[in-house]
Design a protein around this motif. Sequence first.
Motif, PDB file in Angstrom:
ATOM      1  N   SER A  73       0.824  -1.208   0.000  1.00  0.00           N
ATOM      2  CA  SER A  73       0.000   0.000   0.000  1.00  0.00           C
ATOM      3  C   SER A  73       0.858   1.258   0.000  1.00  0.00           C
ATOM      4  CB  SER A  73      -0.944   0.018   1.209  1.00  0.00           C
ATOM      5  OG  SER A  73      -0.217   0.315   2.382  1.00  0.00           O
ATOM      6  N   GLU A  74       0.260   2.325  -0.421  1.00  0.00           N
ATOM      7  CA  GLU A  74       0.934   3.629  -0.464  1.00  0.00           C
ATOM      8  C   GLU A  74       1.361   4.083   0.934  1.00  0.00           C
ATOM      9  OE1 GLU A  74       2.639   6.644  -2.577  1.00  0.00           O
ATOM     10  OE2 GLU A  74       1.598   4.920  -3.429  1.00  0.00           O
ATOM     11  N   ASP A  75       0.618   3.677   1.947  1.00  0.00           N
ATOM     12  CA  ASP A  75       0.929   4.057   3.331  1.00  0.00           C
ATOM     13  C   ASP A  75       2.308   3.579   3.786  1.00  0.00           C
ATOM     14  OD1 ASP A  75      -1.597   5.116   3.440  1.00  0.00           O
ATOM     15  OD2 ASP A  75      -2.448   3.457   4.580  1.00  0.00           O
ATOM     16  N   ARG A  76       2.794   2.511   3.206  1.00  0.00           N
ATOM     17  CA  ARG A  76       4.068   1.924   3.634  1.00  0.00           C
ATOM     18  C   ARG A  76       5.238   2.313   2.733  1.00  0.00           C
ATOM     19  NH1 ARG A  76       2.681  -2.278   7.348  1.00  0.00           N
ATOM     20  NH2 ARG A  76       0.680  -1.560   8.132  1.00  0.00           N
ATOM     21  N   LYS A  77       4.958   3.065   1.687  1.00  0.00           N
ATOM     22  CA  LYS A  77       5.983   3.380   0.689  1.00  0.00           C
ATOM     23  C   LYS A  77       7.220   4.039   1.305  1.00  0.00           C
ATOM     24  CE  LYS A  77       6.761   5.616  -3.686  1.00  0.00           C
ATOM     25  NZ  LYS A  77       6.312   6.560  -4.667  1.00  0.00           N
ATOM     26  N   ASP A  78       7.041   5.069   2.121  1.00  0.00           N
ATOM     27  CA  ASP A  78       8.177   5.788   2.702  1.00  0.00           C
ATOM     28  C   ASP A  78       9.019   4.886   3.603  1.00  0.00           C
ATOM     29  OD1 ASP A  78       7.421   8.075   1.370  1.00  0.00           O
ATOM     30  OD2 ASP A  78       6.461   8.998   3.115  1.00  0.00           O
ATOM     31  N   GLU A  79       8.360   4.081   4.429  1.00  0.00           N
ATOM     32  CA  GLU A  79       9.101   3.194   5.326  1.00  0.00           C
ATOM     33  C   GLU A  79       9.851   2.122   4.543  1.00  0.00           C
ATOM     34  OE1 GLU A  79       9.495   3.160   9.035  1.00  0.00           O
ATOM     35  OE2 GLU A  79       9.242   5.164   8.238  1.00  0.00           O
ATOM     36  N   GLU A  81      11.008   2.442   1.489  1.00  0.00           N
ATOM     37  CA  GLU A  81      12.146   3.099   0.857  1.00  0.00           C
ATOM     38  C   GLU A  81      13.262   3.328   1.868  1.00  0.00           C
ATOM     39  OE1 GLU A  81      10.514   6.582  -1.017  1.00  0.00           O
ATOM     40  OE2 GLU A  81       9.695   5.415  -2.680  1.00  0.00           O
ATOM     41  N   ARG A  82      12.905   3.741   3.076  1.00  0.00           N
ATOM     42  CA  ARG A  82      13.899   3.928   4.137  1.00  0.00           C
ATOM     43  C   ARG A  82      14.601   2.609   4.440  1.00  0.00           C
ATOM     44  NH1 ARG A  82      12.529   4.717  10.413  1.00  0.00           N
ATOM     45  NH2 ARG A  82      14.661   4.819  11.178  1.00  0.00           N
ATOM     46  N   LEU A  83      13.826   1.543   4.566  1.00  0.00           N
ATOM     47  CA  LEU A  83      14.393   0.233   4.847  1.00  0.00           C
ATOM     48  C   LEU A  83      15.275  -0.231   3.685  1.00  0.00           C
ATOM     49  CD1 LEU A  83      14.637  -2.065   6.817  1.00  0.00           C
ATOM     50  CD2 LEU A  83      12.423  -2.910   6.051  1.00  0.00           C
ATOM     51  N   GLY A  84      14.866   0.040   2.472  1.00  0.00           N
ATOM     52  CA  GLY A  84      15.675  -0.309   1.301  1.00  0.00           C
ATOM     53  C   GLY A  84      17.037   0.369   1.331  1.00  0.00           C
ATOM     54  N   ARG A  85      17.073   1.651   1.705  1.00  0.00           N
ATOM     55  CA  ARG A  85      18.358   2.370   1.809  1.00  0.00           C
ATOM     56  C   ARG A  85      19.256   1.726   2.862  1.00  0.00           C
ATOM     57  NH1 ARG A  85      14.821   6.701   1.245  1.00  0.00           N
ATOM     58  NH2 ARG A  85      14.839   7.149   3.477  1.00  0.00           N
ATOM     59  N   ILE A  86      18.662   1.344   3.988  1.00  0.00           N
ATOM     60  CA  ILE A  86      19.437   0.708   5.051  1.00  0.00           C
ATOM     61  C   ILE A  86      19.980  -0.640   4.567  1.00  0.00           C
ATOM     62  CG2 ILE A  86      19.344  -0.265   7.381  1.00  0.00           C
ATOM     63  CD1 ILE A  86      17.127   1.857   7.978  1.00  0.00           C
ATOM     64  N   LEU A  87      19.155  -1.401   3.872  1.00  0.00           N
ATOM     65  CA  LEU A  87      19.570  -2.713   3.372  1.00  0.00           C
ATOM     66  C   LEU A  87      20.737  -2.605   2.391  1.00  0.00           C
ATOM     67  CD1 LEU A  87      16.103  -4.386   2.840  1.00  0.00           C
ATOM     68  CD2 LEU A  87      17.871  -5.153   4.410  1.00  0.00           C
ATOM     69  N   ARG A  88      20.735  -1.577   1.575  1.00  0.00           N
ATOM     70  CA  ARG A  88      21.805  -1.409   0.601  1.00  0.00           C
ATOM     71  C   ARG A  88      23.118  -0.978   1.248  1.00  0.00           C
ATOM     72  NH1 ARG A  88      17.285  -0.380  -2.420  1.00  0.00           N
ATOM     73  NH2 ARG A  88      17.062   1.817  -1.931  1.00  0.00           N
ATOM     74  N   SER A  89      23.076  -0.563   2.519  1.00  0.00           N
ATOM     75  CA  SER A  89      24.283  -0.075   3.185  1.00  0.00           C
ATOM     76  C   SER A  89      25.082  -1.184   3.878  1.00  0.00           C
ATOM     77  CB  SER A  89      23.917   1.011   4.200  1.00  0.00           C
ATOM     78  OG  SER A  89      23.283   0.445   5.335  1.00  0.00           O
ATOM     79  N   GLY A  90      24.550  -2.387   3.945  1.00  0.00           N
ATOM     80  CA  GLY A  90      25.271  -3.482   4.590  1.00  0.00           C
ATOM     81  C   GLY A  90      24.334  -4.472   5.243  1.00  0.00           C
ATOM     82  N   PRO A  91      24.884  -5.403   6.020  1.00  0.00           N
ATOM     83  CA  PRO A  91      24.064  -6.444   6.651  1.00  0.00           C
ATOM     84  C   PRO A  91      22.996  -5.855   7.584  1.00  0.00           C
ATOM     85  CG  PRO A  91      26.407  -6.914   6.928  1.00  0.00           C
ATOM     86  CD  PRO A  91      26.296  -5.544   6.350  1.00  0.00           C
ATOM     87  N   VAL A  92      21.823  -6.476   7.549  1.00  0.00           N
ATOM     88  CA  VAL A  92      20.696  -6.037   8.376  1.00  0.00           C
ATOM     89  C   VAL A  92      20.044  -7.262   8.993  1.00  0.00           C
ATOM     90  CG1 VAL A  92      18.386  -5.018   8.320  1.00  0.00           C
ATOM     91  CG2 VAL A  92      20.238  -3.947   7.027  1.00  0.00           C
ATOM     92  N   GLU A 114      13.115  -9.390   0.024  1.00  0.00           N
ATOM     93  CA  GLU A 114      13.978 -10.121  -0.910  1.00  0.00           C
ATOM     94  C   GLU A 114      13.377 -10.142  -2.305  1.00  0.00           C
ATOM     95  OE1 GLU A 114      16.165 -13.105   2.277  1.00  0.00           O
ATOM     96  OE2 GLU A 114      14.346 -13.794   1.268  1.00  0.00           O
ATOM     97  N   GLU A 115      12.079 -10.264  -2.395  1.00  0.00           N
ATOM     98  CA  GLU A 115      11.413 -10.306  -3.703  1.00  0.00           C
ATOM     99  C   GLU A 115      11.319  -8.935  -4.363  1.00  0.00           C
ATOM    100  OE1 GLU A 115       7.605 -11.992  -2.822  1.00  0.00           O
ATOM    101  OE2 GLU A 115       8.435 -13.973  -2.410  1.00  0.00           O
ATOM    102  N   ASN A 116      11.355  -7.867  -3.568  1.00  0.00           N
ATOM    103  CA  ASN A 116      11.078  -6.535  -4.098  1.00  0.00           C
ATOM    104  C   ASN A 116      12.222  -5.532  -3.945  1.00  0.00           C
ATOM    105  OD1 ASN A 116       8.078  -6.626  -4.887  1.00  0.00           O
ATOM    106  ND2 ASN A 116       8.138  -7.590  -2.886  1.00  0.00           N
ATOM    107  N   MET A 117      13.416  -5.988  -3.623  1.00  0.00           N
ATOM    108  CA  MET A 117      14.526  -5.054  -3.400  1.00  0.00           C
ATOM    109  C   MET A 117      14.756  -4.130  -4.596  1.00  0.00           C
ATOM    110  SD  MET A 117      15.964  -4.394  -0.664  1.00  0.00           S
ATOM    111  CE  MET A 117      17.447  -3.548  -1.178  1.00  0.00           C
ATOM    112  N   ASN A 118      14.550  -4.622  -5.781  1.00  0.00           N
ATOM    113  CA  ASN A 118      14.768  -3.788  -6.971  1.00  0.00           C
ATOM    114  C   ASN A 118      13.702  -2.697  -7.110  1.00  0.00           C
ATOM    115  OD1 ASN A 118      12.821  -5.777  -7.507  1.00  0.00           O
ATOM    116  ND2 ASN A 118      13.199  -5.643  -9.715  1.00  0.00           N
ATOM    117  N   LEU A 119      12.616  -2.791  -6.373  1.00  0.00           N
ATOM    118  CA  LEU A 119      11.530  -1.809  -6.476  1.00  0.00           C
ATOM    119  C   LEU A 119      11.568  -0.768  -5.352  1.00  0.00           C
ATOM    120  CD1 LEU A 119       8.594  -4.265  -7.297  1.00  0.00           C
ATOM    121  CD2 LEU A 119       9.980  -2.944  -8.903  1.00  0.00           C
ATOM    122  N   ILE A 120      12.327  -1.053  -4.303  1.00  0.00           N
ATOM    123  CA  ILE A 120      12.348  -0.119  -3.167  1.00  0.00           C
ATOM    124  C   ILE A 120      13.693   0.571  -3.032  1.00  0.00           C
ATOM    125  CG2 ILE A 120      10.526  -1.201  -1.823  1.00  0.00           C
ATOM    126  CD1 ILE A 120      12.642  -2.640  -0.210  1.00  0.00           C
TER     127      ILE A 120
END
Length: 120
Positions: A73-79, A81-92, A114-120
């Motif tokens: 949902s659109e309600d979770r989009k910002d969170e 995206e934030r989580l995606g940035r953290i994931l790209r920075s190293g182990p989580v 894992e299924e949507n990392m390329n979208l976030i």
Amino acid sequence: MLQIKRIYEKPSEEDGKRILVDRLWPRGVTREAAALYAWMKEIAPSADLRKSFNHRPEKFDEFTRLYREELESEDRKDELERLGRILRSGPVTLVYAAKDTKCNHALVLKQFLEENMNLI
């Protein structure tokens, strides 16, 4: 690297950035003992969904479907995206408090990420 772990398990260096993905703070855990990078309450299932699931394994399939809908949902989009940035920075490590290690929202969230990392 993305993994999940109960918050009651001892933190380790392999955890990387530890992110609590529960809406409620876990009982009996101090902030120091939790060793968190972040607490992302808004990424957790809604209160209504959490209550209807009530950690009952026979409801896990339905819970999974509904939680994934919430994550999309659109309600979770910002969170997300934030989580995606953290994931790209190293182990989580996504940490959670549920007793059941086979039927919980952190498993669903991990798979979704894992299924949507390329979208976030």
